[in-house]
Design an enzyme around this catalytic site. Structure first.
Site, mmCIF file in Angstrom:
data_model
loop_
_atom_site.group_PDB
_atom_site.id
_atom_site.type_symbol
_atom_site.label_atom_id
_atom_site.label_comp_id
_atom_site.label_asym_id
_atom_site.label_seq_id
_atom_site.Cartn_x
_atom_site.Cartn_y
_atom_site.Cartn_z
ATOM 1 N N ASP A 175 -7.190 -8.024 -5.188
ATOM 2 C CA ASP A 175 -8.631 -7.827 -5.175
ATOM 3 C C ASP A 175 -9.017 -7.210 -6.530
ATOM 4 O OD1 ASP A 175 -8.124 -5.093 -5.046
ATOM 5 O OD2 ASP A 175 -9.262 -4.736 -3.209
ATOM 6 N N HIS A 176 -10.287 -6.816 -6.676
ATOM 7 C CA HIS A 176 -10.766 -6.262 -7.954
ATOM 8 C C HIS A 176 -10.008 -4.988 -8.335
ATOM 9 C CE1 HIS A 176 -12.925 -4.546 -4.602
ATOM 10 N NE2 HIS A 176 -13.113 -3.462 -5.321
ATOM 11 N N ARG A 187 23.036 -7.673 11.595
ATOM 12 C CA ARG A 187 22.217 -6.821 12.485
ATOM 13 C C ARG A 187 20.774 -6.724 11.977
ATOM 14 N NH1 ARG A 187 25.238 -3.277 9.426
ATOM 15 N NH2 ARG A 187 24.155 -1.493 8.510
ATOM 16 N N HIS A 188 20.605 -6.851 10.657
ATOM 17 C CA HIS A 188 19.242 -6.798 10.109
ATOM 18 C C HIS A 188 18.459 -8.058 10.482
ATOM 19 C CE1 HIS A 188 20.534 -3.253 8.058
ATOM 20 N NE2 HIS A 188 21.530 -3.913 7.501
ATOM 21 N N CYS A 196 -3.846 -4.408 -4.280
ATOM 22 C CA CYS A 196 -5.220 -3.909 -4.185
ATOM 23 C C CYS A 196 -5.206 -2.506 -4.794
ATOM 24 C CB CYS A 196 -5.761 -3.965 -2.757
ATOM 25 S SG CYS A 196 -4.926 -2.931 -1.543
ATOM 26 N N GLY A 197 -6.197 -1.692 -4.498
ATOM 27 C CA GLY A 197 -6.230 -0.362 -5.089
ATOM 28 C C GLY A 197 -5.043 0.482 -4.643
ATOM 29 N N THR A 198 -4.784 0.461 -3.347
ATOM 30 C CA THR A 198 -3.694 1.267 -2.793
ATOM 31 C C THR A 198 -2.492 0.441 -2.337
ATOM 32 O OG1 THR A 198 -4.652 1.052 -0.591
ATOM 33 C CG2 THR A 198 -5.306 3.002 -1.885
ATOM 34 N N HIS A 226 16.796 -5.639 4.301
ATOM 35 C CA HIS A 226 16.744 -5.313 5.730
ATOM 36 C C HIS A 226 15.630 -6.046 6.475
ATOM 37 C CE1 HIS A 226 19.145 -1.261 5.600
ATOM 38 N NE2 HIS A 226 19.753 -2.243 4.961
ATOM 39 N N ILE A 257 -2.590 -0.779 0.567
ATOM 40 C CA ILE A 257 -2.668 -0.643 2.036
ATOM 41 C C ILE A 257 -3.491 -1.772 2.650
ATOM 42 C CG2 ILE A 257 -3.460 0.809 3.941
ATOM 43 C CD1 ILE A 257 -2.971 3.261 2.094
ATOM 44 N N GLY A 258 -4.664 -2.002 2.105
ATOM 45 C CA GLY A 258 -5.566 -3.021 2.682
ATOM 46 C C GLY A 258 -4.934 -4.399 2.711
HETATM 47 C C1 RB5 Z 1 -11.360 -1.428 -2.937
HETATM 48 O O1 RB5 Z 1 -12.185 -0.426 -3.452
HETATM 49 C C2 RB5 Z 1 -10.190 -0.780 -2.206
HETATM 50 O O2 RB5 Z 1 -10.614 -0.349 -0.960
HETATM 51 C C3 RB5 Z 1 -9.063 -1.771 -2.062
HETATM 52 O O3 RB5 Z 1 -8.632 -2.205 -3.316
HETATM 53 C C4 RB5 Z 1 -7.819 -1.260 -1.361
HETATM 54 O O4 RB5 Z 1 -7.364 -0.080 -1.924
HETATM 55 C C5 RB5 Z 1 -7.874 -1.199 0.097
HETATM 56 O O5 RB5 Z 1 -6.938 -0.831 0.788
#
Ligand code: RB5
Length: 146
Positions: free
Chosen positions: A7-8, A131-132, A64-66, A97, A68-69
């Site tokens: 993403d951005h 096993r994995h 992405c930024g983190t 694994h 996570i998303g």
């Molecule tokens: C976008 O601002 C941010 O939310 C996205 O890049 C990401 O970190 C989401 O998990």
């Protein structure tokens, strides 16, 4: 073929990783985004994950930024195992694994040099099976039972 997308919030790190892939001779398909205009990370995660489910690509990198998303989103696509990684050991384990199809990185979390090391650790690794493999099969059975 490796699928890559961001993403951005991950678009700059995507370029760094693409340079590394090119140096390494890894063929990749860039699913975007291509600028800093704000987009929704689930859209990119879905097209990258779909390309793997369809067999167009074998593995992928999402940013992405983190991280996570994109990892939450990619893991919603049936058949996909995506691993959010911030260190090289986890990146290697994600393949050895968990046989992860995709690793997910955060540009706002992980510096460029470390991110490249993480990608290297993932690409150098092989799934260990045994096993994995049984455990990976159990993961997929959870999804099938839904
Ligand atoms: C976008 O601002 C941010 O939310 C996205 O890049 C990401 O970190 C989401 O998990």
């Amino acid at each position: 073929m490796l699928a890559i997308g961001a993403d951005h919030g991950g678009v700059n790190l995507k370029e760094t990783i693409k340079n590394y892939l090119t140096e390494r001779g890894v063929e990749f398909k860039d699913f975007g985004t291509f600028g800093t205009t704000s987009i929704d990370y689930p859209d990119i995660a879905k097209v990258v994950a779909d390309s793997i489910v369809k067999g167009e690509c074998e593995k992928g990198i999402l940013i992405c930024g983190t991280g996570i998303g994109v990892s939450i989103s990619a893991n919603k696509v049936k058949g996909i195992r995506a691993a959010h990684v911030t260190d090289t050991y986890s990146a290697r384990m994600a393949k050895e694994h968990n046989n992860a199809h995709i690793i997910c990185l955060g540009e706002r979390i992980t510096g460029c040099d470390l991110a490249v090391e993480i990608v290297k650790a993932y690409l150098d690794a092989e799934h260990l099976g045994g096993r994995h493999g049984v455990r990976v099969e159990k993961i997929m059975n959870i999804e099938k039972a839904e």
